[in-house]
Structures are given as structure tokens and as C-alpha cells.
Motif scaffolding. Structure first.
Motif, mmCIF file in Angstrom:
data_model
loop_
_atom_site.group_PDB
_atom_site.id
_atom_site.type_symbol
_atom_site.label_atom_id
_atom_site.label_comp_id
_atom_site.label_asym_id
_atom_site.label_seq_id
_atom_site.Cartn_x
_atom_site.Cartn_y
_atom_site.Cartn_z
ATOM 1 N N UNK A 108 0.846 -1.188 0.000
ATOM 2 C CA UNK A 108 0.000 0.000 0.000
ATOM 3 C C UNK A 108 0.882 1.238 0.000
ATOM 4 N N UNK A 109 0.245 2.350 -0.321
ATOM 5 C CA UNK A 109 0.965 3.624 -0.346
ATOM 6 C C UNK A 109 0.753 4.317 0.988
ATOM 7 N N UNK A 110 1.844 4.654 1.659
ATOM 8 C CA UNK A 110 1.766 5.375 2.924
ATOM 9 C C UNK A 110 1.945 6.866 2.675
ATOM 10 N N UNK A 111 1.073 7.659 3.273
ATOM 11 C CA UNK A 111 1.208 9.111 3.254
ATOM 12 C C UNK A 111 1.610 9.534 4.660
ATOM 13 N N UNK A 112 2.794 10.114 4.782
ATOM 14 C CA UNK A 112 3.352 10.453 6.095
ATOM 15 C C UNK A 112 3.349 11.967 6.232
ATOM 16 N N UNK A 113 2.708 12.439 7.282
ATOM 17 C CA UNK A 113 2.416 13.858 7.395
ATOM 18 C C UNK A 113 3.093 14.471 8.619
ATOM 19 N N UNK A 114 3.533 15.720 8.487
ATOM 20 C CA UNK A 114 4.064 16.490 9.606
ATOM 21 C C UNK A 114 5.173 15.753 10.337
ATOM 22 N N UNK A 115 5.015 15.599 11.653
ATOM 23 C CA UNK A 115 6.059 14.920 12.427
ATOM 24 C C UNK A 115 6.322 13.480 11.954
ATOM 25 N N UNK A 116 5.315 12.812 11.398
ATOM 26 C CA UNK A 116 5.535 11.449 10.884
ATOM 27 C C UNK A 116 6.445 11.489 9.660
ATOM 28 N N UNK A 117 6.245 12.487 8.808
ATOM 29 C CA UNK A 117 7.126 12.641 7.635
ATOM 30 C C UNK A 117 8.568 12.907 8.074
#
Lengths: 156, 78
Positions: free
Chosen positions: B2-11
Motif C-alpha cells: 500500500x501507499x503510505x502518506x506520512x504527514x508532519x512529524x511522521x514525515x
């Protein structure tokens, strides 16, 4: 990216915000009240530093979709509201510059005030957006963060 | 996969904004992402909401190559 419909204008972009543009756009011939809220980058935070700028980060499509959900609920709760515009800036926002603007037009002030307050409160709880606070020589993610919720879960 | 979208602190913790990660369920994908990115990503995931295609999903939710999983840490907009 921008979503602009007859009575709804939502944008998330790195462009500087111009609150007057939103206030002018929402104004309708039958509206006696236009409420504009500006959230502005300030110098104070939970960190013991003078904040010189903020850096906002999001996924634009996701953020705009969630802001449109906020607008939809506001229009449902205050059906007399005629137009709503919400713009959120991303990227670098320097101290004293607006980071978010909400403008609401309604025939009378009560509904415009209430809907505008709902919109900014709901945006802060429901839109995926992250703020990094930058000071001379350092930066950190804002400690003023809260778990994201769905707009439908917010109390009336 | 699957495609993970990592945002803010997760990125920031992962070092990337997007990743392709193996797994047949949401739990599998997150476990594999945790193994790939390590601490502090693991700690941020523990504090985050997990969305599949923009909606909350349980950990046993089946996922495939057309699904986008977003890791959504506590937010600070406005």
C-alpha cells in the motif's frame, strides 16, 4: 489549489493571505454582517524563545477536503449564512502575517459570528495541518497539538 | 503493498513523505513501516490516527495497492 463555488471559497496554498479579498468576496447584497477572523503568526509559544516564523505543512488535497467538510457543516447549522471563505497558508509564515483567514457573510451578525467561530474552532480540530515554530537557531513542532477528529463528531 | 502518506512529524521521523509498504492489512503495513523507519517514527505512530483513503479504519482492515494509508499525528493548524 483552490475550490471556488457560488457560496464557498476554500484554498490551501503558500500564497500570502489577503483578508480583505475574502471579506469582499463573501459580501452579498442581502448581507448586513461580514465577520472576518485572522489567525496570525505570533512571537510567543510554549517554548522559551521568541518565535520569528511558523512553517505549516499538510497534504493540500486532504486539507482542502477537510475544510470543505467544515464549511458544509457550518452551512447546515446556520442555513441563513450566505457565503463562507476559508484560506489557510502553508510554508513559511512570518511573525504578524496571517496564517488562516475565515470570512462569513450573513443577513444578521449573530449567525455570522457564530458560524465564523465554529469554522475556525472546527478547522483547528479536524484539518490535517502541522505547525513548526522557528526561532533564532532552532525550531520544533508546536506543542499546541491535539488529536484530529471528524467534524461530525464536534458538539453542536 | 500500500501507499503510505506520512504527514508532519511522521514525515520528519520517517525522512520521506510517501512510501510503498508491504502488508495485507493496516496492522501489517504499519508494523512493516515501524520496522523500516524505527524510533522515533514508532512513537509518533502510537500517537497518530490511521486513515485508509481518508477515513478511519480498524487495524484488521484489508488493504491493497490502490489504498492510501495516512499517518495523522496530532494537528496544530490555524
Amino acid at each position: 489549489m483552490v475550490v471556488r463555488e457560488e457560496n464557498e471559497w476554500v484554498a490551501v496554498s503558500a500564497q500570502p493571505l489577503r483578508p480583505d479579498d475574502l471579506a469582499t468576496w463573501v459580501t452579498r447584497a442581502d448581507c448586513g454582517a461580514v465577520v472576518t477572523f485572522c489567525g496570525v503568526a505570533r512571537s510567543t509559544s510554549s517554548f522559551e524563545h521568541e518565535i520569528v516564523e511558523l512553517e505549516y505543512e499538510t497534504d493540500v488535497a486532504l486539507a482542502e477536503s477537510r475544510i470543505r467538510d467544515v464549511v458544509a457543516v457550518a452551512r447546515d447549522r446556520w442555513p441563513v449564512v450566505r457565503a463562507i471563505a476559508i484560506h489557510h497558508r502553508i510554508g513559511t509564515v512570518k511573525n504578524r502575517e496571517p496564517a488562516v483567514v475565515v470570512a462569513v457573510a450573513s443577513p444578521h451578525r449573530r449567525e455570522a459570528f457564530d458560524a465564523a467561530q465554529f469554522c475556525i474552532d472546527a478547522l483547528k480540530r479536524t484539518v490535517p495541518m502541522w505547525k513548526r515554530e522557528v526561532w533564532e537557531g532552532g525550531s520544533a513542532w508546536s506543542e499546541d497539538a491535539q488529536d484530529i477528529v471528524d467534524v461530525g463528531d464536534l458538539a453542536p | 503493498m500500500s501507499r503510505l502518506l506520512l504527514l508532519g512529524p511522521a514525515r520528519e521521523a520517517a525522512g520521506v513523505g510517501h512510501a510503498e509498504v508491504d502488508g495485507d492489512t493496516l496492522a501489517d503495513v504499519i508494523a512493516n513501516a515501524n520496522a523500516r523507519f524505527g524510533v522515533p517514527f514508532v512513537e509518533i505512530v502510537a500517537r497518530s490516527r490511521l486513515w485508509v483513503n481518508g477515513e478511519d479504519a480498524p487495524l484488521d482492515h484489508a488493504v491493497g495497492p490502490t489504498d492510501e494509508i495516512a499517518v495523522v499525528p496530532p494537528v496544530s493548524g490555524g
